[in-house]
Design an enzyme around this catalytic site. Structure first.
Site, PDB file in Angstrom:
ATOM      1  N   HIS A 204      20.533  -2.940  55.532  1.00 38.40           N
ATOM      2  CA  HIS A 204      21.782  -2.625  54.839  1.00 38.40           C
ATOM      3  C   HIS A 204      22.004  -1.112  54.795  1.00 38.40           C
ATOM      4  O   HIS A 204      23.127  -0.634  54.946  1.00 38.40           O
ATOM      5  CB  HIS A 204      21.766  -3.191  53.413  1.00 38.40           C
ATOM      6  CG  HIS A 204      21.693  -4.688  53.369  1.00 38.40           C
ATOM      7  ND1 HIS A 204      22.457  -5.500  54.188  1.00 38.40           N
ATOM      8  CD2 HIS A 204      20.946  -5.532  52.601  1.00 38.40           C
ATOM      9  CE1 HIS A 204      22.178  -6.775  53.920  1.00 38.40           C
ATOM     10  NE2 HIS A 204      21.265  -6.822  52.970  1.00 38.40           N
TER      11      HIS A 204
ATOM     12  N   ARG B  49      14.913  -6.346  54.359  1.00 37.64           N
ATOM     13  CA  ARG B  49      16.340  -6.525  54.646  1.00 37.64           C
ATOM     14  C   ARG B  49      17.182  -5.329  54.186  1.00 37.64           C
ATOM     15  O   ARG B  49      18.148  -4.945  54.841  1.00 37.64           O
ATOM     16  CB  ARG B  49      16.859  -7.801  53.964  1.00 37.64           C
ATOM     17  CG  ARG B  49      16.266  -9.085  54.526  1.00 37.64           C
ATOM     18  CD  ARG B  49      16.806 -10.288  53.759  1.00 37.64           C
ATOM     19  NE  ARG B  49      18.251 -10.346  53.805  1.00 37.64           N
ATOM     20  CZ  ARG B  49      18.954 -10.863  54.808  1.00 37.64           C
ATOM     21  NH1 ARG B  49      18.338 -11.399  55.842  1.00 37.64           N
ATOM     22  NH2 ARG B  49      20.267 -10.866  54.782  1.00 37.64           N
TER      23      ARG B  49
ATOM     24  N   ASP C 238      27.990  -8.159  60.317  1.00 34.94           N
ATOM     25  CA  ASP C 238      26.873  -9.097  60.138  1.00 34.94           C
ATOM     26  C   ASP C 238      25.662  -8.660  60.958  1.00 34.94           C
ATOM     27  O   ASP C 238      25.807  -8.053  62.016  1.00 34.94           O
ATOM     28  CB  ASP C 238      27.335 -10.506  60.551  1.00 34.94           C
ATOM     29  CG  ASP C 238      26.444 -11.596  59.962  1.00 34.94           C
ATOM     30  OD1 ASP C 238      25.597 -11.281  59.110  1.00 34.94           O
ATOM     31  OD2 ASP C 238      26.605 -12.768  60.363  1.00 34.94           O
TER      32      ASP C 238
ATOM     33  N   ASN D 281      27.938 -14.453  48.986  1.00 37.30           N
ATOM     34  CA  ASN D 281      26.768 -13.572  49.012  1.00 37.30           C
ATOM     35  C   ASN D 281      26.110 -13.410  47.632  1.00 37.30           C
ATOM     36  O   ASN D 281      24.966 -12.970  47.536  1.00 37.30           O
ATOM     37  CB  ASN D 281      27.115 -12.188  49.578  1.00 37.30           C
ATOM     38  CG  ASN D 281      27.361 -12.177  51.078  1.00 37.30           C
ATOM     39  OD1 ASN D 281      28.159 -11.388  51.586  1.00 37.30           O
ATOM     40  ND2 ASN D 281      26.674 -13.055  51.811  1.00 37.30           N
TER      41      ASN D 281
ATOM     42  N   ARG E 257      33.485  -9.684  64.888  1.00 36.52           N
ATOM     43  CA  ARG E 257      32.280 -10.104  64.164  1.00 36.52           C
ATOM     44  C   ARG E 257      31.058  -9.739  64.986  1.00 36.52           C
ATOM     45  O   ARG E 257      30.969 -10.091  66.168  1.00 36.52           O
ATOM     46  CB  ARG E 257      32.264 -11.603  63.864  1.00 36.52           C
ATOM     47  CG  ARG E 257      31.005 -11.981  63.055  1.00 36.52           C
ATOM     48  CD  ARG E 257      31.022 -13.367  62.488  1.00 36.52           C
ATOM     49  NE  ARG E 257      29.884 -13.514  61.557  1.00 36.52           N
ATOM     50  CZ  ARG E 257      29.866 -14.307  60.498  1.00 36.52           C
ATOM     51  NH1 ARG E 257      30.914 -15.031  60.209  1.00 36.52           N
ATOM     52  NH2 ARG E 257      28.800 -14.373  59.723  1.00 36.52           N
TER      53      ARG E 257
ATOM     54  N   ARG F  67      31.707 -17.583  63.550  1.00 33.34           N
ATOM     55  CA  ARG F  67      32.427 -18.228  62.452  1.00 33.34           C
ATOM     56  C   ARG F  67      33.153 -17.175  61.628  1.00 33.34           C
ATOM     57  O   ARG F  67      32.886 -15.984  61.733  1.00 33.34           O
ATOM     58  CB  ARG F  67      31.485 -19.060  61.581  1.00 33.34           C
ATOM     59  CG  ARG F  67      30.269 -18.314  61.071  1.00 33.34           C
ATOM     60  CD  ARG F  67      29.404 -19.203  60.164  1.00 33.34           C
ATOM     61  NE  ARG F  67      28.163 -18.518  59.824  1.00 33.34           N
ATOM     62  CZ  ARG F  67      27.001 -18.686  60.459  1.00 33.34           C
ATOM     63  NH1 ARG F  67      26.903 -19.537  61.452  1.00 33.34           N
ATOM     64  NH2 ARG F  67      25.932 -18.001  60.096  1.00 33.34           N
ATOM     65  N   ILE F  68      34.045 -17.656  60.778  1.00 31.01           N
ATOM     66  CA  ILE F  68      34.902 -16.764  59.991  1.00 31.01           C
ATOM     67  C   ILE F  68      34.292 -16.508  58.608  1.00 31.01           C
ATOM     68  O   ILE F  68      34.594 -15.504  57.964  1.00 31.01           O
ATOM     69  CB  ILE F  68      36.333 -17.378  59.885  1.00 31.01           C
ATOM     70  CG1 ILE F  68      37.014 -17.366  61.262  1.00 31.01           C
ATOM     71  CG2 ILE F  68      37.189 -16.673  58.864  1.00 31.01           C
ATOM     72  CD1 ILE F  68      37.350 -15.985  61.811  1.00 31.01           C
TER      73      ILE F  68
ATOM     74  N   ARG G  45      18.720  -9.233  60.196  1.00 30.65           N
ATOM     75  CA  ARG G  45      17.987  -9.450  61.451  1.00 30.65           C
ATOM     76  C   ARG G  45      17.570  -8.135  62.090  1.00 30.65           C
ATOM     77  O   ARG G  45      16.499  -8.013  62.665  1.00 30.65           O
ATOM     78  CB  ARG G  45      18.839 -10.287  62.425  1.00 30.65           C
ATOM     79  CG  ARG G  45      18.741 -11.780  62.143  1.00 30.65           C
ATOM     80  CD  ARG G  45      19.870 -12.546  62.778  1.00 30.65           C
ATOM     81  NE  ARG G  45      21.097 -12.394  62.013  1.00 30.65           N
ATOM     82  CZ  ARG G  45      22.290 -12.808  62.435  1.00 30.65           C
ATOM     83  NH1 ARG G  45      22.408 -13.367  63.630  1.00 30.65           N
ATOM     84  NH2 ARG G  45      23.345 -12.657  61.672  1.00 30.65           N
TER      85      ARG G  45
ATOM     86  N   ARG H 236      22.608 -14.840  47.163  1.00 29.72           N
ATOM     87  CA  ARG H 236      21.395 -14.235  47.742  1.00 29.72           C
ATOM     88  C   ARG H 236      20.401 -13.868  46.638  1.00 29.72           C
ATOM     89  O   ARG H 236      20.762 -13.809  45.465  1.00 29.72           O
ATOM     90  CB  ARG H 236      21.786 -12.986  48.530  1.00 29.72           C
ATOM     91  CG  ARG H 236      22.567 -13.360  49.779  1.00 29.72           C
ATOM     92  CD  ARG H 236      22.669 -12.205  50.741  1.00 29.72           C
ATOM     93  NE  ARG H 236      23.372 -12.648  51.939  1.00 29.72           N
ATOM     94  CZ  ARG H 236      23.413 -11.980  53.067  1.00 29.72           C
ATOM     95  NH1 ARG H 236      22.806 -10.824  53.158  1.00 29.72           N
ATOM     96  NH2 ARG H 236      24.071 -12.456  54.105  1.00 29.72           N
TER      97      ARG H 236
HETATM   98  C1  IPE Z   1      29.562 -12.723  56.145  1.00 21.36           C
HETATM   99  O1  IPE Z   1      28.229 -12.610  56.498  1.00 21.36           O
HETATM  100  C2  IPE Z   1      29.855 -11.858  54.968  1.00 21.36           C
HETATM  101  C3  IPE Z   1      29.755 -10.417  55.197  1.00 21.36           C
HETATM  102  C4  IPE Z   1      29.567  -9.829  56.338  1.00 21.36           C
HETATM  103  C5  IPE Z   1      29.909  -9.622  54.016  1.00 21.36           C
HETATM  104  P1  IPE Z   1      27.150 -13.684  56.023  1.00 21.36           P
HETATM  105  O2  IPE Z   1      25.876 -13.288  56.660  1.00 21.36           O
HETATM  106  O3  IPE Z   1      27.157 -13.787  54.549  1.00 21.36           O
HETATM  107  O4  IPE Z   1      27.757 -15.012  56.642  1.00 21.36           O
HETATM  108  P2  IPE Z   1      27.117 -16.442  56.889  1.00 21.36           P
HETATM  109  O5  IPE Z   1      26.565 -16.906  55.570  1.00 21.36           O
HETATM  110  O6  IPE Z   1      26.033 -16.290  57.892  1.00 21.36           O
HETATM  111  O7  IPE Z   1      28.232 -17.285  57.387  1.00 21.36           O
HETATM  112  C1  IPE Z   2      25.524  -8.507  56.728  1.00 20.23           C
HETATM  113  O1  IPE Z   2      24.231  -8.627  57.176  1.00 20.23           O
HETATM  114  C2  IPE Z   2      25.613  -7.827  55.385  1.00 20.23           C
HETATM  115  C3  IPE Z   2      26.035  -8.701  54.292  1.00 20.23           C
HETATM  116  C4  IPE Z   2      26.369  -9.946  54.379  1.00 20.23           C
HETATM  117  C5  IPE Z   2      26.075  -8.096  52.980  1.00 20.23           C
HETATM  118  P1  IPE Z   2      23.293  -9.835  56.722  1.00 20.23           P
HETATM  119  O2  IPE Z   2      22.554  -9.414  55.503  1.00 20.23           O
HETATM  120  O3  IPE Z   2      24.081 -11.080  56.584  1.00 20.23           O
HETATM  121  O4  IPE Z   2      22.317  -9.917  57.949  1.00 20.23           O
HETATM  122  P2  IPE Z   2      21.717 -11.226  58.616  1.00 20.23           P
HETATM  123  O5  IPE Z   2      22.864 -12.118  58.960  1.00 20.23           O
HETATM  124  O6  IPE Z   2      20.791 -11.846  57.620  1.00 20.23           O
HETATM  125  O7  IPE Z   2      20.993 -10.715  59.830  1.00 20.23           O
HETATM  126 MG    MG Z   3      24.549 -12.590  57.876  1.00 17.59          MG
END
Ligand code: IPE
Ligand code: IPE
Ligand code: MG
Length: 275
Positions: free
Chosen positions: A52, A48, A35, A83, A203, A209-210, A39, A86
Protein backbone atom coordinates in the site's frame (compact mmCIF):
# COMPACT_ATOMS: atom_id res chain seq x y z
CA UNK A 1 -5.97 1.83 -36.97
CA UNK A 2 -3.63 1.36 -34.08
CA UNK A 3 -3.47 -2.04 -32.51
CA UNK A 4 -1.93 -1.59 -29.14
CA UNK A 5 -3.45 -4.14 -26.77
CA UNK A 6 -1.48 -4.89 -23.67
CA UNK A 7 1.55 -6.89 -24.75
CA UNK A 8 1.83 -5.08 -28.06
CA UNK A 9 2.51 -1.81 -26.31
CA UNK A 10 4.74 -3.59 -23.82
CA UNK A 11 7.87 -3.04 -25.92
CA UNK A 12 7.24 0.62 -26.67
CA UNK A 13 9.09 3.26 -24.67
CA UNK A 14 7.40 6.22 -22.99
CA UNK A 15 8.60 8.48 -25.83
CA UNK A 16 7.35 6.13 -28.55
CA UNK A 17 3.98 5.95 -26.82
CA UNK A 18 3.80 9.72 -26.38
CA UNK A 19 4.45 10.14 -30.10
CA UNK A 20 1.39 7.95 -30.76
CA UNK A 21 -0.85 9.86 -28.36
CA UNK A 22 -3.22 12.47 -29.76
CA UNK A 23 -3.53 14.97 -26.91
CA UNK A 24 -6.56 16.58 -28.57
CA UNK A 25 -8.57 13.34 -28.14
CA UNK A 26 -7.82 12.39 -24.55
CA UNK A 27 -10.52 10.74 -22.44
CA UNK A 28 -12.10 13.48 -20.35
CA UNK A 29 -12.61 11.33 -17.30
CA UNK A 30 -10.42 8.36 -16.42
CA UNK A 31 -11.12 6.09 -13.44
CA UNK A 32 -8.68 3.56 -12.02
CA UNK A 33 -9.25 0.47 -9.88
CA UNK A 34 -5.86 0.43 -8.17
CA UNK A 35 -5.48 -3.27 -7.43
CA UNK A 36 -2.59 -5.58 -6.58
CA UNK A 37 -0.78 -3.91 -3.69
CA UNK A 38 -1.03 -7.00 -1.50
CA UNK A 39 0.32 -9.33 -4.19
CA UNK A 40 3.14 -6.92 -4.98
CA UNK A 41 4.20 -7.09 -1.32
CA UNK A 42 3.71 -10.87 -1.04
CA UNK A 43 5.92 -11.38 -4.11
CA UNK A 44 8.70 -9.71 -2.14
CA UNK A 45 8.02 -11.41 1.16
CA UNK A 46 6.82 -8.08 2.62
CA UNK A 47 3.70 -7.30 4.67
CA UNK A 48 0.66 -6.11 2.67
CA UNK A 49 1.04 -2.61 4.07
CA UNK A 50 4.38 -2.27 2.27
CA UNK A 51 2.45 -2.73 -0.96
CA UNK A 52 0.00 0.00 0.00
CA UNK A 53 2.89 2.35 0.77
CA UNK A 54 4.50 1.68 -2.59
CA UNK A 55 1.09 2.06 -4.21
CA UNK A 56 0.89 5.55 -2.78
CA UNK A 57 3.99 6.49 -4.79
CA UNK A 58 2.25 5.23 -7.92
CA UNK A 59 -0.70 7.45 -7.07
CA UNK A 60 1.61 10.47 -7.02
CA UNK A 61 3.14 9.55 -10.39
CA UNK A 62 -0.22 8.91 -12.06
CA UNK A 63 -1.88 12.04 -10.63
CA UNK A 64 1.01 14.21 -11.82
CA UNK A 65 1.15 12.58 -15.25
CA UNK A 66 -2.63 12.77 -15.79
CA UNK A 67 -2.74 16.40 -14.84
CA UNK A 68 0.20 17.30 -17.08
CA UNK A 69 -1.30 15.39 -20.02
CA UNK A 70 -4.52 17.41 -19.69
CA UNK A 71 -7.04 14.86 -18.43
CA UNK A 72 -10.01 16.74 -16.96
CA UNK A 73 -10.97 14.30 -14.21
CA UNK A 74 -9.28 11.31 -12.59
CA UNK A 75 -11.23 9.09 -10.19
CA UNK A 76 -9.15 6.68 -8.10
CA UNK A 77 -10.75 3.75 -6.26
CA UNK A 78 -8.83 3.80 -3.00
CA UNK A 79 -11.17 2.05 -0.55
CA UNK A 80 -14.42 0.23 -1.22
CA UNK A 81 -17.34 -0.28 1.16
CA UNK A 82 -16.41 -3.97 1.04
CA UNK A 83 -12.81 -3.21 2.07
CA UNK A 84 -14.07 -2.54 5.62
CA UNK A 85 -14.22 -6.34 5.91
CA UNK A 86 -10.42 -6.58 5.80
CA UNK A 87 -8.39 -7.25 8.96
CA UNK A 88 -8.61 -4.31 11.38
CA UNK A 89 -4.88 -3.61 11.26
CA UNK A 90 -4.86 -3.36 7.49
CA UNK A 91 -7.87 -1.03 7.52
CA UNK A 92 -6.14 1.16 10.12
CA UNK A 93 -2.94 1.23 8.10
CA UNK A 94 -4.87 2.25 4.96
CA UNK A 95 -6.59 5.06 6.86
CA UNK A 96 -3.26 6.32 8.22
CA UNK A 97 -1.77 6.20 4.74
CA UNK A 98 -4.71 8.19 3.39
CA UNK A 99 -4.15 10.91 5.96
CA UNK A 100 -0.42 10.91 5.24
CA UNK A 101 -1.11 11.11 1.51
CA UNK A 102 -3.34 14.17 1.90
CA UNK A 103 -0.81 15.89 4.17
CA UNK A 104 2.04 15.23 1.74
CA UNK A 105 0.25 15.89 -1.54
CA UNK A 106 -1.56 19.17 -0.85
CA UNK A 107 1.52 21.03 -2.10
CA UNK A 108 1.67 18.97 -5.31
CA UNK A 109 -2.03 19.59 -5.91
CA UNK A 110 -1.55 23.34 -5.54
CA UNK A 111 1.50 23.33 -7.84
CA UNK A 112 -0.50 21.48 -10.50
CA UNK A 113 -3.74 23.47 -10.05
CA UNK A 114 -5.57 20.25 -9.09
CA UNK A 115 -8.98 20.35 -7.41
CA UNK A 116 -9.53 17.57 -4.87
CA UNK A 117 -12.91 15.89 -4.35
CA UNK A 118 -14.17 12.57 -2.99
CA UNK A 119 -17.02 10.17 -3.65
CA UNK A 120 -18.34 7.64 -1.16
CA UNK A 121 -19.36 7.49 2.48
CA UNK A 122 -16.55 9.64 3.83
CA UNK A 123 -18.48 10.06 7.10
CA UNK A 124 -17.37 6.47 7.87
CA UNK A 125 -13.69 7.46 7.89
CA UNK A 126 -11.72 8.19 11.07
CA UNK A 127 -11.62 11.80 12.28
CA UNK A 128 -8.04 12.55 11.20
CA UNK A 129 -8.73 11.44 7.64
CA UNK A 130 -11.98 13.43 7.52
CA UNK A 131 -10.23 16.52 8.81
CA UNK A 132 -7.59 16.34 6.07
CA UNK A 133 -10.16 15.58 3.40
CA UNK A 134 -12.07 18.73 4.36
CA UNK A 135 -8.90 20.79 4.51
CA UNK A 136 -7.53 19.68 1.13
CA UNK A 137 -10.97 20.10 -0.47
CA UNK A 138 -11.30 23.62 0.91
CA UNK A 139 -7.78 24.68 -0.03
CA UNK A 140 -8.00 23.35 -3.58
CA UNK A 141 -11.63 24.37 -4.20
CA UNK A 142 -10.63 27.30 -6.40
CA UNK A 143 -8.22 25.31 -8.59
CA UNK A 144 -9.21 25.08 -12.22
CA UNK A 145 -7.07 22.21 -13.54
CA UNK A 146 -7.71 18.49 -13.27
CA UNK A 147 -10.24 17.22 -10.72
CA UNK A 148 -8.69 14.49 -8.58
CA UNK A 149 -11.59 12.49 -7.24
CA UNK A 150 -10.85 9.76 -4.69
CA UNK A 151 -13.41 7.03 -4.01
CA UNK A 152 -13.37 6.33 -0.28
CA UNK A 153 -15.72 3.95 1.49
CA UNK A 154 -17.36 3.86 -1.91
CA UNK A 155 -19.81 1.41 -3.45
CA UNK A 156 -21.57 1.78 -6.78
CA UNK A 157 -24.87 0.26 -5.61
CA UNK A 158 -24.80 2.37 -2.48
CA UNK A 159 -24.27 5.51 -4.61
CA UNK A 160 -27.27 4.68 -6.82
CA UNK A 161 -29.40 3.90 -3.77
CA UNK A 162 -28.47 7.18 -2.09
CA UNK A 163 -29.31 9.03 -5.29
CA UNK A 164 -32.71 7.30 -5.32
CA UNK A 165 -33.29 8.36 -1.71
CA UNK A 166 -32.40 11.99 -2.44
CA UNK A 167 -34.62 11.94 -5.49
CA UNK A 168 -37.43 10.40 -3.44
CA UNK A 169 -37.13 13.19 -0.88
CA UNK A 170 -37.33 15.83 -3.62
CA UNK A 171 -40.35 14.05 -5.07
CA UNK A 172 -42.19 13.88 -1.75
CA UNK A 173 -41.45 17.54 -1.11
CA UNK A 174 -42.94 18.40 -4.50
CA UNK A 175 -39.69 19.88 -5.80
CA UNK A 176 -39.62 17.54 -8.81
CA UNK A 177 -42.12 15.54 -10.84
CA UNK A 178 -41.71 11.93 -12.02
CA UNK A 179 -42.12 13.08 -15.63
CA UNK A 180 -39.07 15.29 -15.22
CA UNK A 181 -36.75 12.42 -14.32
CA UNK A 182 -34.25 11.94 -17.13
CA UNK A 183 -30.95 10.08 -17.07
CA UNK A 184 -29.21 13.43 -16.91
CA UNK A 185 -31.35 14.58 -13.98
CA UNK A 186 -30.72 11.32 -12.10
CA UNK A 187 -26.95 11.64 -12.71
CA UNK A 188 -27.19 14.92 -10.83
CA UNK A 189 -28.06 13.00 -7.65
CA UNK A 190 -24.96 10.79 -7.87
CA UNK A 191 -21.72 11.58 -6.04
CA UNK A 192 -20.07 12.15 -9.42
CA UNK A 193 -22.47 14.99 -10.33
CA UNK A 194 -20.56 17.71 -12.13
CA UNK A 195 -17.72 15.46 -13.32
CA UNK A 196 -17.35 14.83 -17.06
CA UNK A 197 -18.81 11.63 -18.55
CA UNK A 198 -16.64 8.60 -17.71
CA UNK A 199 -14.62 7.59 -20.79
CA UNK A 200 -12.06 5.05 -19.59
CA UNK A 201 -11.73 2.64 -16.67
CA UNK A 202 -8.36 1.03 -15.98
CA UNK A 203 -7.95 -1.95 -13.64
CA UNK A 204 -4.55 -3.27 -12.65
CA UNK A 205 -3.52 -6.70 -11.33
CA UNK A 206 -5.23 -8.88 -13.94
CA UNK A 207 -8.63 -9.07 -12.24
CA UNK A 208 -11.45 -8.66 -14.75
CA UNK A 209 -14.23 -7.29 -12.62
CA UNK A 210 -15.73 -3.96 -11.63
CA UNK A 211 -15.93 -4.65 -7.86
CA UNK A 212 -18.88 -2.31 -7.28
CA UNK A 213 -17.13 0.70 -8.85
CA UNK A 214 -19.03 3.44 -10.75
CA UNK A 215 -21.84 1.11 -11.84
CA UNK A 216 -24.01 3.82 -13.38
CA UNK A 217 -21.11 5.71 -14.96
CA UNK A 218 -19.46 2.71 -16.67
CA UNK A 219 -22.48 2.28 -19.01
CA UNK A 220 -20.44 3.25 -22.09
CA UNK A 221 -16.95 3.63 -20.68
CA UNK A 222 -14.08 1.78 -22.35
CA UNK A 223 -12.42 -0.82 -20.10
CA UNK A 224 -8.68 -1.44 -19.97
CA UNK A 225 -7.26 -4.34 -17.99
CA UNK A 226 -3.58 -4.87 -17.35
CA UNK A 227 -1.70 -7.59 -15.48
CA UNK A 228 0.63 -5.03 -13.88
CA UNK A 229 0.21 -4.75 -10.14
CA UNK A 230 -0.64 -1.23 -9.00
CA UNK A 231 2.79 -0.49 -7.42
CA UNK A 232 4.40 -1.42 -10.78
CA UNK A 233 2.02 0.72 -12.83
CA UNK A 234 3.48 4.02 -13.97
CA UNK A 235 3.32 6.92 -16.39
CA UNK A 236 4.47 4.79 -19.32
CA UNK A 237 1.65 2.34 -18.84
CA UNK A 238 -0.89 5.10 -18.32
CA UNK A 239 0.08 6.50 -21.71
CA UNK A 240 -0.15 2.98 -23.16
CA UNK A 241 -3.74 2.74 -21.85
CA UNK A 242 -4.56 6.12 -23.39
CA UNK A 243 -3.08 5.11 -26.75
CA UNK A 244 -5.09 1.89 -26.60
CA UNK A 245 -8.23 3.89 -25.81
CA UNK A 246 -7.64 6.11 -28.82
CA UNK A 247 -7.42 3.07 -31.07
CA UNK A 248 -10.94 1.97 -30.17
CA UNK A 249 -14.16 2.72 -31.96
CA UNK A 250 -16.81 3.97 -29.55
CA UNK A 251 -20.07 3.14 -31.24
CA UNK A 252 -22.69 3.93 -28.59
CA UNK A 253 -25.00 1.42 -30.23
CA UNK A 254 -24.52 2.55 -33.81
CA UNK A 255 -22.80 0.66 -36.59
CA UNK A 256 -19.23 1.29 -37.64
CA UNK A 257 -20.47 2.51 -41.03
CA UNK A 258 -22.72 5.10 -39.40
CA UNK A 259 -19.81 6.45 -37.41
CA UNK A 260 -17.73 6.80 -40.54
CA UNK A 261 -20.53 8.87 -42.03
CA UNK A 262 -20.93 11.00 -38.88
CA UNK A 263 -17.41 12.33 -38.56
CA UNK A 264 -15.17 10.37 -40.82
CA UNK A 265 -12.71 9.25 -38.14
CA UNK A 266 -14.51 6.46 -36.36
CA UNK A 267 -14.61 8.29 -33.03
CA UNK A 268 -17.68 9.83 -31.56
CA UNK A 269 -18.47 12.00 -28.61
CA UNK A 270 -21.59 11.73 -26.56
CA UNK A 271 -23.67 9.51 -24.37
CA UNK A 272 -25.33 6.17 -24.87
CA UNK A 273 -28.53 7.34 -26.47
CA UNK A 274 -27.46 9.93 -29.01
CA UNK A 275 -29.80 9.82 -32.01
C1 IPE B 1 -11.18 -3.07 -5.46
O1 IPE B 1 -10.13 -3.91 -5.10
C2 IPE B 1 -11.23 -1.90 -4.54
C3 IPE B 1 -10.10 -0.97 -4.63
C4 IPE B 1 -9.14 -1.01 -5.49
C5 IPE B 1 -10.12 0.06 -3.64
P1 IPE B 1 -10.38 -5.20 -4.21
O2 IPE B 1 -9.07 -5.88 -4.11
O3 IPE B 1 -11.03 -4.83 -2.94
O4 IPE B 1 -11.41 -6.00 -5.11
P2 IPE B 1 -11.89 -7.51 -5.08
O5 IPE B 1 -12.38 -7.78 -3.68
O6 IPE B 1 -10.72 -8.37 -5.41
O7 IPE B 1 -12.96 -7.60 -6.10
C1 IPE C 1 -5.58 -2.61 -3.77
O1 IPE C 1 -4.68 -3.62 -3.53
C2 IPE C 1 -5.70 -1.65 -2.62
C3 IPE C 1 -6.98 -1.70 -1.92
C4 IPE C 1 -8.00 -2.44 -2.22
C5 IPE C 1 -7.11 -0.83 -0.77
P1 IPE C 1 -5.10 -4.94 -2.73
O2 IPE C 1 -4.83 -4.71 -1.28
O3 IPE C 1 -6.48 -5.33 -3.06
O4 IPE C 1 -4.06 -5.97 -3.31
P2 IPE C 1 -4.32 -7.50 -3.66
O5 IPE C 1 -5.50 -7.56 -4.57
O6 IPE C 1 -4.55 -8.21 -2.37
O7 IPE C 1 -3.05 -7.93 -4.33
MG1 MG D 1 -7.29 -6.55 -4.48
Amino acid sequence: MLLTRDGQVAELSREELLARLDTSRLPRHVAIIMDGNGRWAANRGLPRVAGHKKGMETVREIVTASSKLGIKALTLYAFSLENWKRPRLEVEALMSLLTLYLQNELKLMQENNIKFTTIGRTDDLPGAARKWIDKVKAETAGNTGMVLDIALSYGGRWEIMEAAKKYGADLLAGRVSPQGLTEEAFSGYLDTAGLPELDLVIRTSGEMRISNFLLWQTAYAELYFTDSLWPDFGERELIAALVDYQGRERRFGRTGEQLGAVNGNGAMEGGGHAV
